[in-house]
Design an enzyme around this catalytic site. Structure first.
Site, PDB file in Angstrom:
ATOM      1  N   SER A  73      -9.791   2.134   2.999  1.00  0.00           N
ATOM      2  CA  SER A  73      -8.939   2.869   2.109  1.00  0.00           C
ATOM      3  C   SER A  73      -7.997   1.999   1.282  1.00  0.00           C
ATOM      4  O   SER A  73      -7.513   2.439   0.249  1.00  0.00           O
ATOM      5  CB  SER A  73      -8.106   3.876   2.911  1.00  0.00           C
ATOM      6  OG  SER A  73      -7.245   3.212   3.827  1.00  0.00           O
ATOM      7  N   LYS A 132       0.845  -1.203   0.000  1.00  0.00           N
ATOM      8  CA  LYS A 132       0.000   0.000   0.000  1.00  0.00           C
ATOM      9  C   LYS A 132       0.875   1.246   0.000  1.00  0.00           C
ATOM     10  O   LYS A 132       1.924   1.260   0.667  1.00  0.00           O
ATOM     11  CB  LYS A 132      -0.892  -0.035   1.254  1.00  0.00           C
ATOM     12  CG  LYS A 132      -1.924   1.097   1.327  1.00  0.00           C
ATOM     13  CD  LYS A 132      -2.799   0.954   2.576  1.00  0.00           C
ATOM     14  CE  LYS A 132      -3.888   2.009   2.659  1.00  0.00           C
ATOM     15  NZ  LYS A 132      -4.719   1.885   3.868  1.00  0.00           N
ATOM     16  N   SER A 143      -9.871  -0.221   7.251  1.00  0.00           N
ATOM     17  CA  SER A 143      -9.324  -0.189   5.887  1.00  0.00           C
ATOM     18  C   SER A 143      -8.695  -1.466   5.371  1.00  0.00           C
ATOM     19  O   SER A 143      -8.348  -1.539   4.193  1.00  0.00           O
ATOM     20  CB  SER A 143      -8.304   0.929   5.767  1.00  0.00           C
ATOM     21  OG  SER A 143      -8.983   2.143   5.624  1.00  0.00           O
TER      22      SER A 143
HETATM   23  N1  GLN Z   1     -13.040   4.557   6.546  1.00  0.00           N
HETATM   24  C1  GLN Z   1     -12.297   4.960   7.695  1.00  0.00           C
HETATM   25  C2  GLN Z   1     -11.817   6.381   7.537  1.00  0.00           C
HETATM   26  O1  GLN Z   1     -12.129   6.931   6.566  1.00  0.00           O
HETATM   27  C3  GLN Z   1     -11.164   4.020   7.944  1.00  0.00           C
HETATM   28  C4  GLN Z   1      -9.930   4.296   7.205  1.00  0.00           C
HETATM   29  C5  GLN Z   1      -8.776   3.447   7.606  1.00  0.00           C
HETATM   30  O2  GLN Z   1      -8.935   2.429   8.286  1.00  0.00           O
HETATM   31  N2  GLN Z   1      -7.603   3.881   7.222  1.00  0.00           N
HETATM   32  O3  GLN Z   1     -11.164   6.936   8.357  1.00  0.00           O
END
Ligand code: GLN
Length: 485
Positions: free
Chosen positions: A153, A78, A177
Site C-alpha cells: 500500500s 505516508k 506494504s
Molecule cells: N497487500 C496487503 C493488504 O492488502 C498488505 C497491506 C499492508 O501491508 N498494509 O492487506
C-alpha cells in the site's frame, strides 16, 4: 538535481560540515516534487514549513550547535501517520480534512533527528491493497515505467524516493506494504520486528500485524532511519524495551560465518522466471562471498494468505468501527443515528475497505468465529513455529518478495483474490512478527526492478542489514535510478 542522487549519509556529511545548506537540499526536493509529482501523484499534501525548518538547522550548524543524525534530510510521511496540524487521511474520504492535534511517535522522532518532513504520501485507503489503486487521491505511477503500479500500500512512499523527490520515506507494513513497493521501485525497505517501532499515532489497520519502517536508496540509509524511529514508547504498550543497536555503524558485510536458508516452498516450479533469475543470482553471489546456503522448509507458507486475510480483515472490522461519522471526518447529517452511521460510512469508505469490513465482520460473527478467526490464530502459530525451526538451522532466510515484477495499472483490480495472492511471500513475516527487508536484486529484461527478501529471527535486524549490505556491494546492479529523474 545534484544532491538528491546521493545517499542520506553523503548528504548529511555535506550539511553537517557546512559545505551545503540544508535549505539548498530542501529547495532541490521542492523542485523535484514540482517536476515529477503531477505525473506520479506520490505526494497528496505538501508541508508549508519545510524551508523554514531547514533554515533553522542551518542556523544551528553555523552556531556549531548539536543537530540530529538526519539534520536537513528531506523525507516524506505516508498518510497513515498522524502529523500535528497537517492533514492526515489514510487516503480515505472518511477522514475528510482531518488535522490531528498530535503527531505519531515515528514522526516526532524523525523530527527530533532533524529530518525535514516535505509532506504526506499517497497509499491505498487504510493501507489495504497491493497496488496503490485504492486511494481517494487517485493512483500512483511507477517511476520506472509509466502505466505500471508502484506497489502498495505504500506506493506513494516508494515512488517519491525512487524519483528522488525525497531521500527517505516512512511506510507501514501489515502484510508487505513496505517490502513489496520497495521491490517494485528498486529501493531498500525494511519491516522491523513487531514491537520495534511504536504504533502510536499511526492509523490502525490490523493491530497485531502493523509495523512502521523506512524506505531509502541504500541499506545504510535504511538502517540509519530505522535507528531514529525504533525503541520503547510508553504510549504503545506493544512497543519493545529491547535496546536499539547502532545498526548503520555496525554493518559488517563479511558473511564468512553466516548461514542463509533457502525455503524450498518459495522456489516452486510456479515461481515467475524473471523473479527466480534475480533471487538465484543473489544466492550465487552470497555463496561466492563465503555464506553457507542451506535448504530449509516452511511448510505452512501455503496457509499464509488465507490466514492473513482472515486476521487482517477481522482486526480491521473492529478498528474501523470508530469511524462512525460522529467523532472523525466525514458526516452525513440525519435525524436517525443509525441512518447517520450508515450514510457516513457508506459514503466515506471505498469499495475495498467495505469488502474487508464485511469479510472481517463475518469471520468474527457468532457461529463462525471458531471456524474462521480462532482457526486462523491457530494456523498463525504454525507459521511462527516453522520460522523458529528454520532459525535453528540458519541465521537468515532468502526468498523472493513478490510473485512478479510490477504489474500494469488496472490489471488485477477486478480480481481481489488474484490481488491478495500477490502477498504470498510477504505475509508470513507479519504473521510471525519477525523482521524482513527488501533489497534491490536487479532488473528484468523490460527494465523493471526486482527485489530480494531477507528474513531473520525476532530482533535480528542487524543480520538483515549485514547480508543486504553484502548484496548492495556485490550485485553490481547497472542501474539504480529510473530514467528521466
Ligand atoms: N497487500 C496487503 C493488504 O492488502 C498488505 C497491506 C499492508 O501491508 N498494509 O492487506
Amino acid at each position: 538535481m545534484k544532491y538528491l542522487k546521493k545517499s542520506i549519509l553523503e548528504v548529511s556529511r555535506f550539511i553537517q560540515s557546512g559545505e551545503v545548506r540544508a535549505a539548498d537540499i530542501v529547495t532541490e526536493s521542492i523542485n523535484q516534487i514540482e517536476k515529477h509529482n503531477r505525473k506520479l501523484n506520490a505526494f497528496v499534501t505538501l508541508a508549508d514549513d519545510a524551508l523554514k525548518k531547514a533554515e533553522e538547522i542551518d542556523r544551528k550548524i553555523k552556531k556549531k550547535e548539536k543537530v540530529g543524525p538526519l539534520a536537513g534530510i528531506p523525507i516524506g510521511i505516508k498518510d497513515m501517520f498522524c502529523t500535528q496540524g497537517m492533514r492526515t487521511t489514510a487516503c480515505s474520504n472518511i477522514f475528510g480534512e482531518f488535522k490531528p492535534t498530535y503527531s505519531a511517535t515515528v514522526v516526532e522522532r524523525l523530527d527530533a533527528a532533524g529530518a525535514i518532513n516535505m509532506g504526506k504520501l499517497n497509499c491505498d485507503e487504510f493501507a489495504m491493497g497491493s497496488s496503490n489503486e485504492h486511494s481517494r487521491f487517485g493512483r500512483v505511477d511507477n517511476p520506472w515505467k509509466t502505466g505500471y503500479v508502484p506497489g502498495g500500500s505504500s506506493g506513494g512512499s516508494a515512488a517519491a524516493v525512487a524519483s528522488r523527490m525525497v531521500l527517505g520515506a516512512t511506510g507501514t507494513d501489515t502484510g508487505g506494504s513496505i517490502r513489496q513497493p520497495a521491490a517494485f521501485c528498486g529501493l531498500v525497505g525494511i519491516r522491523p520486528t513487531y514491537g520495534r517501532v511504536s504504533r502510536y499515532g499511526i492509523v490502525a489497520y490490523a493491530s497485531s500485524l502493523d509495523q512502521a519502517g523506512p524506505f531509502a536508496t541504500t541499506v545504510k540509509d535504511c538502517a540509519l532511519m530505522l535507528q531514529s524511529i525504533s525503541g520503547f514508547d510508553e504510549k504503545d504498550s506493544t512497543s519493545s524495551k529491547e535496546a536499539v543497536p547502532s545498526w548503520a555503524e555496525n554493518i559488517n558485510s563479511n558473511l564468512k560465518n553466516t548461514t542463509i536458508g533457502m525455503p524450498k516452498e518459495y522456489f516452486s516450479d510456479e515461481l515467475n522466471p524473471a523473479i527466480r533469475k534475480v533471487v538465484e543470482r543473489a544466492i550465487y553471489v552470497l555463496k561466492g562471498l563465503g555464506a553457507k546456503i542451506k535448504e530449509v522448509s516452511l511448510p505452512s507458507t501455503k496457509f499464509a494468505v488465507p490466514v492473513y486475510y482472515l486476521i487482517a480483515t477481522s482486526e480491521a472490522s473492529s478498528n474501523l468501527a470508530r469511524y462512525d461519522g460522529i467523532r472523525f471526518g466525514h458526516r452525513i447529517q440525519s435525524k436517525e443515528i443509525d441512518d447517520l452511521y450508515k450514510k457516513s460510512r457508506g459514503e466515506g469508505f471505498g469499495s475495498e475497505v467495505k469488502r474487508r469490513i464485511m469479510l472481517g465482520t463475518f469471520a468474527l460473527s457468532s457461529g463462525y468465529y471458531d471456524a474462521y478467526f480462532k482457526k486462523a490464530g491457530q494456523v498463525r502459530r504454525m507459521i511462527l513455529n516453522d520460522f523458529q525451526k528454520a532459525f535453528l538451522q540458519c541465521d537468515a532466510i532468502i526468498c523472493p518478495v513478490t510473485t512478479t515484477p510490477a504489474f500494469k495499472i488496472g490489471e488485477r483490480i477486478e480480481d481481489p483474490v488474484k490481488m491478495y495472492y500477490n502477498d504470498i511471500f510477504t505475509t508470513p513475516v507479519n504473521l510471525a512478527g519477525v523482521p524482513g527487508i527488501s533489497v534491490p536484486g536487479g532488473l528484468t529484461e523490460d527494465g523493471l526492478p526486482v527485489g530480494v527478501q531477507l528474513i531473520a529471527n525476532h530482533f535480528q535486524e542487524q543480520t538483515l542489514f549485514n547480508i543486504a549490505q553484502a548484496l548492495e556491494e556485490n550485485l553490481k546492479i547497472e542501474k539504480r535510478m529510473p530514467d528521466g529523474i
